[in-house]
Design an enzyme around this catalytic site. Structure first.
Site, mmCIF file in Angstrom:
data_model
loop_
_atom_site.group_PDB
_atom_site.id
_atom_site.type_symbol
_atom_site.label_atom_id
_atom_site.label_comp_id
_atom_site.label_asym_id
_atom_site.label_seq_id
_atom_site.Cartn_x
_atom_site.Cartn_y
_atom_site.Cartn_z
ATOM 1 C CE1 TYR A 203 -2.329 3.350 2.395
ATOM 2 C CE2 TYR A 203 -3.710 2.518 0.622
ATOM 3 C CZ TYR A 203 -3.423 3.492 1.564
ATOM 4 O OH TYR A 203 -4.228 4.607 1.661
ATOM 5 C CG ASP B 41 5.874 3.622 0.508
ATOM 6 O OD1 ASP B 41 4.680 3.444 0.189
ATOM 7 O OD2 ASP B 41 6.198 4.307 1.505
ATOM 8 C CE LYS C 245 2.367 5.525 7.738
ATOM 9 N NZ LYS C 245 0.999 5.368 8.257
HETATM 10 P P1 KE4 Z 1 -0.740 8.678 4.099
HETATM 11 O O1 KE4 Z 1 -1.227 9.283 2.816
HETATM 12 O O2 KE4 Z 1 -1.828 7.908 4.817
HETATM 13 O O3 KE4 Z 1 -0.011 9.700 5.005
HETATM 14 O O4 KE4 Z 1 0.418 7.617 3.749
HETATM 15 C C1 KE4 Z 1 0.117 6.612 2.816
HETATM 16 C C2 KE4 Z 1 1.073 5.447 2.991
HETATM 17 C C3 KE4 Z 1 2.113 5.302 2.089
HETATM 18 N N1 KE4 Z 1 2.995 4.280 2.192
HETATM 19 C C4 KE4 Z 1 2.891 3.379 3.208
HETATM 20 C C5 KE4 Z 1 3.892 2.268 3.303
HETATM 21 C C6 KE4 Z 1 1.851 3.493 4.168
HETATM 22 O O5 KE4 Z 1 1.766 2.574 5.164
HETATM 23 C C7 KE4 Z 1 0.935 4.543 4.063
HETATM 24 C C8 KE4 Z 1 -0.216 4.725 5.036
HETATM 25 N N2 KE4 Z 1 -0.333 3.737 6.070
HETATM 26 C C9 KE4 Z 1 -1.677 3.507 6.536
HETATM 27 C C10 KE4 Z 1 -1.616 2.382 7.567
HETATM 28 N N3 KE4 Z 1 -1.353 1.129 6.982
HETATM 29 C C11 KE4 Z 1 -2.301 4.747 7.084
HETATM 30 C C12 KE4 Z 1 -3.537 4.522 7.924
HETATM 31 C C13 KE4 Z 1 -4.779 4.967 7.216
HETATM 32 O O6 KE4 Z 1 -4.901 4.774 5.975
HETATM 33 O O7 KE4 Z 1 -5.661 5.509 7.928
#
Ligand code: KE4
Length: 425
Positions: free
Chosen positions: A142, A237, A265
């Site tokens: 993801y 990533d 994060k």
């Molecule tokens: P954001 O757009 O949510 O800040 O980041 C996206 C993203 C990109 N790459 C990786 C490896 C990630 O894990 C994420 C976002 N992680 C999720 C949890 N698995 C965020 C939680 C959510 O979607 O509410």
């Protein structure tokens, strides 16, 4: 009706699913989400006054625990001068220098406001730099919710049964090649089927959005050399793993140098943030220097930068990673022992402060393996822990995080609770 239930009913009237991010909705584990009133250290306090030991850590940023005094003070100091200027500010320079010091492959970095923006921009930059269109990604990884990457995606997309989201034009999806993780032959076949057309390969070097999957020996090296051989950029990533597992991230642990890295994060200390960076010759293709456009009103804003700088600087003091590795091993041992005693088939992958649990006897080394886990049983485990005061991610397809604040009482208590929860299944 509890305060959280009342809030949730109100939320459902004005927010789709009552949440601003789908995974928070508890839909895959059942029940309704609690609302949080405050957080400190390893603990959340709900609107109903319950204290919960937290293994979500706001999905990664809270590596020092919630509301750490030094992060709070950094924000307060920055706040005295204002919230956002829309001009360059000194915090951005310190952040860029600190990221380079900690992750040397990042010669130049551009701040943005989410991990999604970071990976989306890195993909656009790779396409602009190479003049190619195809992207290779791995099933279950993801990378946020941009159109090119929300294909066979993990995390909330998988949790809610839409790994290939509606609303993405087939013409976009055709440019994204999806292959299994940990499959070197699939990497070679994808390049062979798209000669001279692949702009980049993007991956979570430790996929953590299907639960936690670790690369087989040599796999990441194979991807690196395949990219080099085929003139494609390698994008790590590390939005989740960056600064979480080592100062230099997975690329330091695995001694692999990607061409670009996406971050998020932890570098915002809990405030909205993302970043992407890497080879200066590639990054210099970004506006205003080059033809690849990317921008953001609040990119590099002083509050998020101040919080992130404090968070990163604390990671450079002492050895927090050994401390969190010990905590991770402690909780893994507790889970494995409880499952053995219960006669429950389970896999508990763990590295540093990240771990997950798959209720399966199959090996889990890719997306297909992760799907053999009993998600319904995970839901029961989730509620058995929540009832006993421990909060896990409300999805079988996420990774659990711990922090330096889990040391001492919190981790001991959590291990007891998780073991009791396993026994109750
Ligand atoms: P954001 O757009 O949510 O800040 O980041 C996206 C993203 C990109 N790459 C990786 C490896 C990630 O894990 C994420 C976002 N992680 C999720 C949890 N698995 C965020 C939680 C959510 O979607 O509410």
């Amino acid at each position: 009706m509890s305060a959280s239930d009342d809030l949730f009913q109100r939320a459902l009237l004005r927010i789709p699913g009552g949440v601003n991010s789908p995974v928070r909705a508890f839909r895959s584990v059942g029940g309704t989400p609690f609302f949080t009133r405050s957080a400190r250290g390893a603990t959340l306090v709900t609107e109903d006054g319950r204290e919960l030991i937290d293994f979500v850590c706001t999905w990664g940023p809270a590596i020092h625990g919630h509301n750490h005094p030094r992060v709070r003070q950094a924000i307060a100091t920055a706040l005295e001068a204002g919230t956002s200027f829309g001009t360059p500010n000194p915090y951005e320079v310190r952040m860029a220098e600190l990221i380079h010091e900690m992750v040397p492959s990042i010669g130049k970095v551009r701040m943005c406001n989410s991990g999604t923006e970071a990976t989306m921009s890195a993909i656009r930059l790779a396409r602009g730099f190479t003049g190619r269109d195809k992207i290779i990604k791995f099933a279950g990884c993801y990378h946020g919710h941009s159109d090119s990457l929300l294909i066979k995606a993990g995390s909330g997309a998988l949790t809610h049964g839409h790994p290939d989201s509606a609303g993405i034009p087939a013409s976009f999806a055709r440019e994204t090649v999806v292959i299994p993780f940990n499959d070197p032959a699939a990497v070679d076949a994808a390049f062979a089927a798209n000669p001279g057309a692949v702009a980049a390969v993007i991956l979570e070097p430790y996929p953590a959005n299907v639960g936690l999957i670790l690369p087989k020996p040599g796999f990441l090296d194979h991807v690196r050399s395949a990219c080099t051989r085929n003139g494609a950029l390698l994008i790590f990533d590390e939005v989740m793993t960056g600064f979480r597992l080592a100062r230099g991230g997975v690329q330091e642990i695995e001694r692999i140098t990607p061409d670009l890295t996406a971050l998020g994060k932890i570098i915002g200390g809990g405030l909205p943030v993302g970043a992407f960076g890497g080879r200066s010759d590639v990054m210099d293709h970004l506006a205003p220097l080059g033809p690849v456009y990317q921008a953001g009103t609040l990119s590099g804003n002083p509050l998020a930068m101040a919080a992130g700088i404090a968070s990163l600087e604390m990671l450079c003091e002492g050895d927090p990673y050994s401390r969190m590795q010990a905590l991770g091993r402690q909780v893994r041992a507790a889970l494995e022992s409880a499952c053995r005693e219960k006669g429950l088939a389970a896999r508990v992958p763990q590295t540093g402060s990240m771990f997950s649990i798959f209720f399966t006897e199959s090996e889990v080394s890719d997306y297909a393996g992760a799907l053999t886990g009993d998600a319904k049983l995970f839901g029961r485990f989730f509620h058995a822990c929540l009832e006993r005061g421990v909060y896990l991610p409300p999805s079988a397809y996420e990774t659990l995080f711990l922090s330096t604040a889990h040391e001492g009482g919190a981790i001991d208590r959590a291990c007891e609770v998780m073991a009791a929860a396993i026994r109750s299944l």
